[in-house]
Design a protein around this motif. Structure first.
Motif, short mmCIF file in Angstrom:
data_model
loop_
_atom_site.label_atom_id
_atom_site.label_comp_id
_atom_site.label_asym_id
_atom_site.label_seq_id
_atom_site.Cartn_x
_atom_site.Cartn_y
_atom_site.Cartn_z
N ALA A 6 41.60 39.73 23.12
CA ALA A 6 40.67 40.21 22.86
C ALA A 6 40.34 41.21 24.25
CB ALA A 6 40.00 39.41 21.72
N SER A 7 40.22 40.01 25.23
CA SER A 7 39.05 40.69 26.05
C SER A 7 40.65 41.02 28.14
CB SER A 7 38.46 39.21 26.29
OG SER A 7 38.01 39.44 25.35
N SER A 8 39.34 41.26 29.12
CA SER A 8 40.17 41.12 30.15
C SER A 8 39.01 40.91 30.63
CB SER A 8 40.28 42.76 30.56
OG SER A 8 38.22 43.60 30.55
N ILE A 9 39.38 40.19 32.21
CA ILE A 9 38.76 39.37 33.26
C ILE A 9 39.07 39.85 34.55
CG2 ILE A 9 38.17 36.79 33.90
CD1 ILE A 9 40.05 35.43 31.52
N ALA A 10 37.45 40.17 34.59
CA ALA A 10 37.66 40.52 36.61
C ALA A 10 37.29 39.50 37.31
CB ALA A 10 36.81 41.16 36.53
N ILE A 11 37.80 38.57 37.80
CA ILE A 11 37.11 37.61 39.04
C ILE A 11 37.21 38.40 40.61
CG2 ILE A 11 37.97 35.87 40.57
CD1 ILE A 11 40.16 35.00 38.13
N VAL A 12 36.05 38.60 40.96
CA VAL A 12 35.76 38.87 42.57
C VAL A 12 35.41 37.67 43.59
CG1 VAL A 12 33.47 40.45 43.63
CG2 VAL A 12 33.55 40.38 41.32
N GLY A 13 36.43 38.01 44.34
CA GLY A 13 36.56 37.39 45.13
C GLY A 13 38.08 36.76 45.24
N GLY A 14 38.92 36.58 46.56
CA GLY A 14 40.04 36.72 46.38
C GLY A 14 40.44 34.99 47.42
N GLY A 15 39.38 34.65 47.72
CA GLY A 15 39.54 33.17 48.57
C GLY A 15 40.05 32.28 47.80
N ILE A 16 39.72 31.20 47.40
CA ILE A 16 40.77 29.71 46.91
C ILE A 16 40.40 29.70 45.31
CG2 ILE A 16 40.57 27.74 47.15
CD1 ILE A 16 40.53 27.42 50.14
N ALA A 17 38.90 29.92 45.10
CA ALA A 17 38.26 29.53 43.60
C ALA A 17 39.67 30.76 43.05
CB ALA A 17 37.24 29.33 44.44
N GLY A 18 39.44 32.28 43.89
CA GLY A 18 38.96 32.68 42.67
C GLY A 18 40.43 32.99 42.11
N PRO A 19 41.53 33.36 43.46
CA PRO A 19 43.18 33.64 42.72
C PRO A 19 43.32 31.68 42.33
CG PRO A 19 42.64 33.68 45.48
CD PRO A 19 41.28 33.79 44.30
N ALA A 20 42.26 30.71 42.12
CA ALA A 20 43.35 29.58 41.65
C ALA A 20 42.58 29.44 39.69
CB ALA A 20 42.48 28.29 42.30
N LEU A 21 42.01 30.45 39.86
CA LEU A 21 41.60 30.47 38.32
C LEU A 21 42.26 31.29 37.98
CD1 LEU A 21 39.89 30.72 35.82
CD2 LEU A 21 37.72 32.04 37.75
N ALA A 22 42.53 32.63 39.13
CA ALA A 22 43.83 33.65 38.29
C ALA A 22 45.26 32.99 37.85
CB ALA A 22 43.45 34.73 39.11
N LEU A 23 45.54 31.94 38.45
CA LEU A 23 46.59 31.93 38.49
C LEU A 23 46.86 30.45 37.23
CD1 LEU A 23 47.86 30.73 42.59
CD2 LEU A 23 48.83 32.46 40.49
N SER A 24 45.66 29.33 37.58
CA SER A 24 45.20 28.73 36.30
C SER A 24 45.50 29.83 34.71
CB SER A 24 43.70 27.76 35.47
OG SER A 24 44.13 27.38 35.36
N LEU A 25 45.04 30.53 34.55
CA LEU A 25 44.40 31.32 33.47
C LEU A 25 45.37 32.04 33.06
CD1 LEU A 25 41.56 33.62 33.96
CD2 LEU A 25 41.97 32.02 31.95
N LYS A 26 46.35 32.18 34.43
CA LYS A 26 47.99 32.63 33.64
C LYS A 26 48.78 32.24 33.04
CE LYS A 26 51.85 35.64 33.49
NZ LYS A 26 51.82 36.35 34.64
N LYS A 27 48.65 30.29 34.62
CA LYS A 27 50.36 29.68 34.10
C LYS A 27 49.85 29.02 33.55
CE LYS A 27 52.65 29.67 39.13
NZ LYS A 27 52.45 28.96 39.24
N HIS A 28 48.80 27.83 32.42
CA HIS A 28 48.26 27.00 31.52
C HIS A 28 47.93 28.08 30.61
CE1 HIS A 28 47.35 24.28 34.39
NE2 HIS A 28 46.58 24.56 34.59
N HIS A 29 47.58 29.68 30.66
CA HIS A 29 47.09 29.97 28.64
C HIS A 29 47.77 31.30 28.61
CE1 HIS A 29 44.46 26.75 28.61
NE2 HIS A 29 43.92 27.23 29.99
#
Length: 414
Positions: A6-29
């Motif tokens: 249903a939704s979309s997510i924007a992550i502001v910041g491409g350091g360490i935490a931001g990409p880690a969140l994007a990868l966890s969202l994609k790979k886990h879920h």
């Protein structure tokens, strides 16, 4: 209804935490987000950092640890001595037996690049050169406005844009304060170039004395390259004055020589004189005051990492807790019912993370106190206390709660 449907997510910041969140969202879920990063692609600023088991565990889960562990120095024991080279104790900063992982010393940019390569491999969009200047929250969406005049719309925005976060500034009024501490670091030093007195010392080594603290840390896979750093109290400066001090390499060298050039182990004193001053880096540490909430009032904007809780790196946990935030948030946002009742889920996540950060901050503050210069008598007492604590707590240091944390523990709270 799940978030991916249903939704979309924007992550502001491409350091360490931001990409880690994007990868966890994609790979886990299976949830795809979009990352917006201020800096240009390929930016490699930063210094060496230590990633304890609680950080390494997240990197393993999102698929980049095997690549990184052969680019950094893995270790378990850390030696603690005083300026007279007297033994105070050892502490396990990692343990394959207890935590499944050793601690990893590695350059921050190396970690970031590995994360971004995996982001690209997973087909996660990342847009560089995007400076956020404003957010507008609607009933179901958030509009992001950038300095180049472009806009984007998303159902949820996650701010992972660091201690001076534009996302945080857009949803609340806070003041980022200088912590009272700064760090000076020198990297890329060959281990065999150290004074011969270092040959009998186990590295990594934390050394405490009446004029402060110095660490010597191997930083490449084979341990042939080392860095040294000291964190120390220092008077506040304006931004311009910090930049001036940072560029004055002779002044930085003088600071080190005044503190550690005499009455310290020879291999440390020699570094203050022989290390090329042009390689010295200065980093003032800024803190975000404790926040009542890590979300906007509507809960559609969420803060993680330094955006939510920046503090000094004197427990080696800055990157680690950001990685924990990222993975635990991905598990939270993927729960059935999150879209219709996201405030309920986010409050549970927020309370869980805030309680842990209070504990981490406490350890950080203690370490800062131990690293500060003191009178000979007070330093004598501090060293006895450190020695006694190692005798009482043993090499694990009663830190199992810190290094043994697993982000998936959040699932038991829903």
């Amino acid at each position: 209804m799940t978030l991916s449907e249903a939704s979309s997510i924007a992550i502001v910041g491409g350091g360490i935490a931001g990409p880690a969140l994007a990868l966890s969202l994609k790979k886990h879920h299976g949830i795809v987000s979009t990352i917006y990063e201020l800096r240009p692609e390929g930016d490699d600023r930063g210094v060496n950092i230590a990633l304890a088991p609680n950080a390494v565990r997240v990197l393993q889960h999102i698929g980049v640890y095997d690549e990184l562990r052969v680019q950094g120095y893995s270790y378990e024991e850390l030696l603690v001595t005083n300026a007279k080279s007297q033994y105070l104790g050892k502490i396990w900063q990692g343990s394959k037996k207890r935590y499944n992982y050793a601690c990893l010393r590695i350059h921050r940019a190396t970690v970031q690049k590995a994360l971004l390569r995996e982001v690209k491999a997973q087909g996660i969009p990342i847009v560089y050169g995007k400076q956020l200047i404003g957010l507008h929250e609607g009933e179901h969406t958030v509009e992001l406005r950038f300095s180049d005049g472009t806009k984007a719309t998303s159902n949820f925005v996650v701010g992972a844009d660091g201690v001076h976060s534009n996302v945080r500034d857009a949803i609340m009024t806070t003041k980022t304060d200088y912590s009272g501490f700064m760090g000076i670091i020198g990297m890329n030093l060959q281990r065999d170039s150290l004074h011969e007195s270092a040959k009998s010392v186990m590295l990594p080594n934390f050394v405490f004395g009446k004029t402060g603290f110095v660490a010597i840390m191997p930083s490449d896979y084979h341990g042939t390259e080392v860095d040294f750093f000291s964190t120390m109290p220092y008077p506040a400066r304006s931004r311009e004055e910090w930049e001036e001090l940072s560029s004055d390499k002779s002044k930085l060298q003088n600071i080190l020589q005044q503190r550690f050039g005499k009455e310290w182990p020879q291999f440390i004193s020699n570094i203050t004189k022989e290390y090329s001053k042009e390689g010295l880096g200065l980093y003032p540490f800024f803190e975000v005051p404790p926040l009542d909430r890590w979300t906007s009032v509507s809960g559609r904007v969420i803060l993680i990492g330094d955006s939510a809780h920046a503090f000094t790196p004197q427990a080696g946990q800055g990157a680690a807790v950001g990685l924990e935030d990222a993975e635990s948030l991905s598990h939270t946002m993927s729960r059935e019912g999150f879209v219709s009742d996201h405030m309920h889920f986010l409050k549970i996540w927020e309370r869980h993370r805030q309680a842990r950060l209070v504990q981490v901050k406490h350890v950080t503050d203690i370490n800062g106190r131990l690293r500060s210069p003191d009178s000979p008598f007070v330093q004598y007492l501090k060293e006895w206390l450190m020695w006694g604590n190692f005798k009482w707590a043993g090499p694990m240091g009663n830190l199992e709660w810190l290094f043994g944390y697993s982000a998936e523990d959040i699932l038991s709270l829903f």
